[in-house]
Scaffold this active site. Structure first.
Site, PDB file in Angstrom:
ATOM      1  N   ASP A 162       0.851  -1.181   0.000  1.00 44.17           N
ATOM      2  CA  ASP A 162       0.000   0.000   0.000  1.00 44.17           C
ATOM      3  C   ASP A 162       0.898   1.247   0.000  1.00 44.17           C
ATOM      4  O   ASP A 162       1.768   1.372  -0.866  1.00 44.17           O
ATOM      5  CB  ASP A 162      -0.945  -0.079   1.215  1.00 44.17           C
TER       6      ASP A 162
ATOM      7  N   HIS B 100      -7.076  -6.609  -1.040  1.00 40.89           N
ATOM      8  CA  HIS B 100      -6.032  -5.591  -0.881  1.00 40.89           C
ATOM      9  C   HIS B 100      -4.988  -5.938   0.171  1.00 40.89           C
ATOM     10  O   HIS B 100      -3.816  -5.615   0.002  1.00 40.89           O
ATOM     11  CB  HIS B 100      -6.696  -4.259  -0.513  1.00 40.89           C
TER      12      HIS B 100
END
Length: 307
Positions: free
Chosen positions: A107, A283
Site C-alpha cells: 500500500d 487488498h
C-alpha cells in the site's frame, strides 16, 4: 478466528530527526530486509512474514513509520513527504550498519519503497512491493489526476481538500472503522462511510486479538500522521520532476486479483527487471494470504540471490 503469531518486542531508534518504533528479528549479520507497512496499518501487518524471513537468515527490520504506533508524529504536514519518509529508511540502514537492503512495501509502504529506489538507489538492493504498482508520473499532479478520474468525494482527494475531517471521524469511531476496513474483500462503501456503518460485507481479515492491536495503536496515535502521507502526494510529484524515473533494481510485484487498486499498464517501462505474482485475494495481501505471500517472497529472493 484465533492467532498464535508472536511478534518481536519493539525498540525506539533515533533516525533522521525522529524516533521510530522498530521490530527486529533474525541475525544482524544477515542480509537486511526492511518491511514497510501501508495505511492505516502497522509493522504488525507483517507478523506472518517476519518469522520465516528470520529463519531464512535475513536481518528483518520492521518499523512503525513516522506517524504510526509509538513512532514520532511531527506536527507539520510536510514532515511526511517522500524525502522525509525515504530518509527515515536510509537512517535505519545507517543505524544497523547496512550498506543496502531489500525493501518490501505494501500500500503506501510500496509508494515509499518505489520512491526510495528513485531517490537513494545505492541503498536499495532489491524491491518487493504489494498491491500498489510503480506510480507513473504523468502530466498532472497526482491528487488532481485522481480527482479528475474518481471525483472530489474520493477519499484520497477528500483527505487533501478537507484537512482534519476524516482524521476526526476515524478517531471517533476507530474500532468500527478498522473492523469494517480489514476484510477479505474491500468494502464497496466510501472510505469515510466505513466509520459510520456496520456490516459492510466480506469476512473479517484477522482475529479479534489481532484487530485489537490495530485499534489500540490508532486510539493512541490518531490518524493524522498517516493521512498526512496522502497530503504530500502532490509535493512528492513535484519532488520527483528531475529524477530518473526508471528503477534499475530487481523487483517483485505482488498483486491481489480482487484488489481495488488497479494494476500498472506499463510496469516494465519503468521497472524493467520485474517479476509479477498474482494471488487470489483482496487488498490486504500479506495478511489475507500469508503463507502464499511469504513463499513468493522467499522463492524470489532465493532465485535473485543465486544470480
Amino acid at each position: 478466528m484465533t492467532s498464535t503469531t508472536t511478534f518481536p518486542e519493539p525498540t525506539l531508534v533515533a533516525v533522521n530527526g525522529v524516533e521510530l518504533e522498530v521490530f527486529e528479528a533474525g541475525p544482524r549479520d544477515g542480509r537486511a530486509i526492511v518491511l514497510c507497512h501501508g495505511w492505516p496499518e502497522l509493522a504488525f501487518s507483517w507478523r506472518h512474514q517476519v518469522p520465516a524471513l528470520a529463519a531464512a537468515g535475513y536481518h528483518v527490520i520492521v518499523p512503525n513509520q513516522r506517524g504510526y504506533g509509538n513512532s514520532s508524529r511531527p506536527a507539520g504536514v510536510t514532515d511526511y513527504d517522500l524525502v522525509h519518509l525515504a530518509g527515515d529508511l536510509v537512517g535505519l540502514l545507517d543505524h544497523y550498519g547496512h550498506e543496502n537492503a531489500t525493501f518490501a512495501g505494501h500500500d503506501w509502504g510500496a509508494m515509499i519503497v518505489w520512491g526510495l529506489a528513485l531517490l537513494h538507489p545505492d541503498r536499495v538492493d532489491k524491491v518487493i512491493n504489494l498491491s500498489v504498482p510503480y506510480p507513473e508520473r504523468g502530466e498532472k499532479p497526482w491528487v488532481e489526476f485522481i480527482e479528475d478520474m474518481l471525483g472530489s468525494d474520493f477519499y484520497y482527494v477528500h483527505f487533501n481538500r478537507h484537512p482534519g475531517v476524516a482524521d476526526a471521524l476515524f478517531a471517533a469511531n476507530t474500532a468500527r472503522f478498522l473492523g469494517n476496513l480489514f476484510r477479505t474483500d474491500m468494502p464497496p462503501a466510501e472510505m469515510l462511510e466505513l466509520a459510520r456503518i456496520d456490516g459492510p460485507g466480506g469476512e473479517p481479515l484477522m482475529s479479534d486479538s489481532e484487530l485489537a492491536v490495530f485499534v489500540a495503536a490508532f486510539e493512541k496515535s490518531g490518524f493524522t500522521g498517516g493521512i498526512n502521507w496522502y497530503r504530500n502526494a502532490d509535493r512528492n510529484w513535484h519532488r520527483l520532476a528531475d529524477v530518473d524515473p526508471v528503477i534499475k533494481k530487481p523487483a517483485l510485484m505482488i498483486y491481489g486479483a480482487r484488489d481495488v487498486v488497479p494494476r500498472a499498464r506499463n510496469l516494465t517501462a519503468y521497472v524493467p527487471d520485474v517479476e509479477v505474482v498474482d494471488l487470489d485475494c483482496g487488498h490486504w495481501i500479506q495478511q489475507e494470504k500469508p503463507a502464499e505471500t511469504t513463499r513468493a517472497i522467499l522463492e524470489w529472493l532465493d532465485r535473485r540471490n543465486a544470480t
